[in-house]
Write a protein that holds these residues in place. Structure first.
Motif, PDB file in Angstrom:
ATOM      1  N   PRO A 131     -15.027  23.076 -18.251  1.00 20.08           N
ATOM      2  CA  PRO A 131     -15.492  24.129 -17.330  1.00 20.08           C
ATOM      3  C   PRO A 131     -14.951  25.521 -17.677  1.00 20.08           C
ATOM      4  CG  PRO A 131     -14.554  22.274 -16.112  1.00 20.08           C
ATOM      5  CD  PRO A 131     -14.442  21.927 -17.547  1.00 20.08           C
ATOM      6  N   VAL A 132     -13.737  25.591 -18.250  1.00 23.43           N
ATOM      7  CA  VAL A 132     -13.189  26.928 -18.545  1.00 23.43           C
ATOM      8  C   VAL A 132     -14.083  27.652 -19.555  1.00 23.43           C
ATOM      9  CG1 VAL A 132     -11.609  26.377 -20.458  1.00 23.43           C
ATOM     10  CG2 VAL A 132     -11.046  28.231 -18.900  1.00 23.43           C
ATOM     11  N   LEU A 133     -14.648  26.883 -20.486  1.00 27.38           N
ATOM     12  CA  LEU A 133     -15.534  27.473 -21.480  1.00 27.38           C
ATOM     13  C   LEU A 133     -16.823  27.972 -20.803  1.00 27.38           C
ATOM     14  CD1 LEU A 133     -15.020  27.689 -24.496  1.00 27.38           C
ATOM     15  CD2 LEU A 133     -16.593  25.804 -24.827  1.00 27.38           C
ATOM     16  N   LYS A 134     -17.314  27.169 -19.858  1.00 28.41           N
ATOM     17  CA  LYS A 134     -18.528  27.569 -19.127  1.00 28.41           C
ATOM     18  C   LYS A 134     -18.274  28.878 -18.373  1.00 28.41           C
ATOM     19  CE  LYS A 134     -21.107  23.397 -18.918  1.00 28.41           C
ATOM     20  NZ  LYS A 134     -20.286  22.201 -19.112  1.00 28.41           N
ATOM     21  N   MET A 135     -17.063  28.996 -17.806  1.00 26.22           N
ATOM     22  CA  MET A 135     -16.739  30.213 -17.048  1.00 26.22           C
ATOM     23  C   MET A 135     -16.572  31.416 -17.974  1.00 26.22           C
ATOM     24  SD  MET A 135     -17.141  29.314 -14.075  1.00 26.22           S
ATOM     25  CE  MET A 135     -16.719  30.859 -13.306  1.00 26.22           C
ATOM     26  N   ILE A 136     -15.996  31.191 -19.167  1.00 25.38           N
ATOM     27  CA  ILE A 136     -15.881  32.296 -20.120  1.00 25.38           C
ATOM     28  C   ILE A 136     -17.282  32.828 -20.450  1.00 25.38           C
ATOM     29  CG2 ILE A 136     -15.340  32.862 -22.528  1.00 25.38           C
ATOM     30  CD1 ILE A 136     -12.840  31.119 -22.271  1.00 25.38           C
ATOM     31  N   PHE A 137     -18.227  31.910 -20.639  1.00 22.07           N
ATOM     32  CA  PHE A 137     -19.575  32.362 -20.968  1.00 22.07           C
ATOM     33  C   PHE A 137     -20.307  32.965 -19.772  1.00 22.07           C
ATOM     34  CE2 PHE A 137     -18.813  30.425 -24.962  1.00 22.07           C
ATOM     35  CZ  PHE A 137     -19.539  31.222 -25.823  1.00 22.07           C
ATOM     36  N   TYR A 138     -19.911  32.565 -18.587  1.00 22.80           N
ATOM     37  CA  TYR A 138     -20.426  33.230 -17.378  1.00 22.80           C
ATOM     38  C   TYR A 138     -20.076  34.715 -17.427  1.00 22.80           C
ATOM     39  CZ  TYR A 138     -20.174  34.691 -12.451  1.00 22.80           C
ATOM     40  OH  TYR A 138     -20.286  35.378 -11.264  1.00 22.80           O
TER      41      TYR A 138
END
Lengths: 192, 191
Positions: B104-111
């Motif tokens: 999820p941290v990667l998903k948030m970085i891309f957010y």
């Protein structure tokens, strides 16, 4: 299979992909997938899904990222290096040849006019690409604000774009660690 | 020294390049402003050629800029600089990349990154359009001057081409290469 044979095969496979794909990295991803999974059967189907996920999450050109990852999966460090060299070599040769000749013709009026037409079309193509990514990027008030701020900063100030990119990255991280409500909302939306 | 500068510049651009070749345009444009190696029109012609030739747009652009600035060796170091950061990343951190790819941290970085990439691409439209739509006498003028003299400062043929290309690219699946070739022919006919 013989190791040398694999490396040579990787090199020429990526060379061919680099030579025959028009339209940049987006076009190459499905092409590499088909070549590696269906034709050569070097990589399993569920593995390629993982590779594509990593390809998109690391910085750099999609085409070279994917070549490096596929090459690494198949033949470690040497595999990564030969695959990347294979995919960039056609670009290198073609562009250097064009650059050598273009400098001699670029001042001709007919060339100037055609490039004015081409630049006009490029602006339209990039505008279309921006609409497509905008739909995925500006999903709420925060991200819409970031889009507007980025455009304003880039056009009106001399700020280094790198700092804005770091800003976006930090915003995502802060949301992950300190704004659980927003985080949950974003992650739920991503699932759909 | 020039070769090292080129290498570091393109490696830096690649390291901060998320979201493909178009998002790279403002990054290179900013470096070109700093070094004054190419005019913005020359740079945009390079972008155009990079789209019409095979291969990744980022690699093609780097090769061309490198060649224009420092000849064949400039092309060599600039081309290698583009895959360099991600190659190092893959070789040294593959197990970690593999483990966290769906975290999820990667998903948030891309957010957070995606809206910046969208902004970079929108700004790229402005940078390219500036080299096409603005008449010679107004090059280098401020946006306000250009807008207040709209009828003399804007090249309407170019504006029309941009709008038509935009609509076709958005609504149809016609290959960009064909649109670019059509742009070249129409450019000769109308300008």
């Amino acid at each position: 299979m013989n190791r040398k044979y694999i490396l040579l095969n990787l090199f020429f496979t990526f060379f061919r992909i680099g030579l025959f794909t028009l339209g940049g990295g987006y076009v190459m991803v499905p092409l590499i997938e088909r070549e590696m999974v269906n034709k050569k059967k070097w990589i399993a189907e569920d593995e390629i899904v993982d590779i594509i996920a990593i390809t998109q999450s690391i910085p750099g050109a999609l085409a070279t990222n994917m070549s490096a990852l596929v090459g690494y999966r198949i033949a470690k460090v040497k595999g990564a290096i030969v695959s990347v060299l294979g995919v960039i070599l056609p670009s290198f040769i073609i562009i250097v040849l064009i650059a050598m000749f273009f400098t001699q013709f670029k001042d001709l009026e007919v060339v100037q006019d055609s490039f004015l037409g081409i630049r006009s079309v490029v602006a339209g193509l990039i505008a279309a690409a921006s609409i497509r990514i905008l739909k995925k990027a500006a999903v709420d008030i925060y991200t819409s604000t970031i889009v507007v701020a980025t455009v304003v900063l880039l056009i009106l100030t001399d700020i280094e774009p790198v700092f804005i990119i770091i800003g976006g990255l930090v915003f995502g991280l802060l949301t992950y660690f300190f704004f659980p409500k927003l985080k949950r909302k974003v992650l739920e939306k991503e699932k759909k | 020294m020039l070769l090292l500068t080129l290498f570091l510049m393109f490696a830096k651009i690649a390291l901060f390049n998320f979201g493909g070749g178009f998002a790279m345009i403002p990054l290179i444009a900013s470096e070109m402003d700093k070094f004054q190696w190419l005019t913005s029109q020359e740079f945009m012609d390079i972008i155009a050629i990079s789209q019409m030739t095979p291969g990744a747009i980022a690699v093609n652009t780097a090769t061309y800029v490198g060649y224009s600035v420092a000849g064949i060796w400039g092309a060599v170091v600039s081309t290698i600089a583009i895959p360099f950061p991600s190659l190092i990343l893959v070789i040294t951190l593959y197990p970690i990349l593999d483990k966290y790819k769906n975290h999820p941290v990667l998903k948030m970085i891309f957010y957070g990154l995606r809206p910046v990439v969208a902004g970079l691409i929108i700004a790229a439209v402005y940078f390219v359009a500036k080299t096409a739509m603005i008449n010679q006498d107004y090059v280098g003028e401020s946006i306000i001057t250009i807008i207040s003299n709209f009828f003399t400062s804007i090249n309407f043929g170019s504006l029309a081409l941009t709008v038509v290309a935009f609509i076709i690219a958005l609504k149809t699946k016609i290959s960009p290469v064909i649109l670019l070739l059509a742009g070249a022919i129409l450019g000769i006919l109308i300008f």
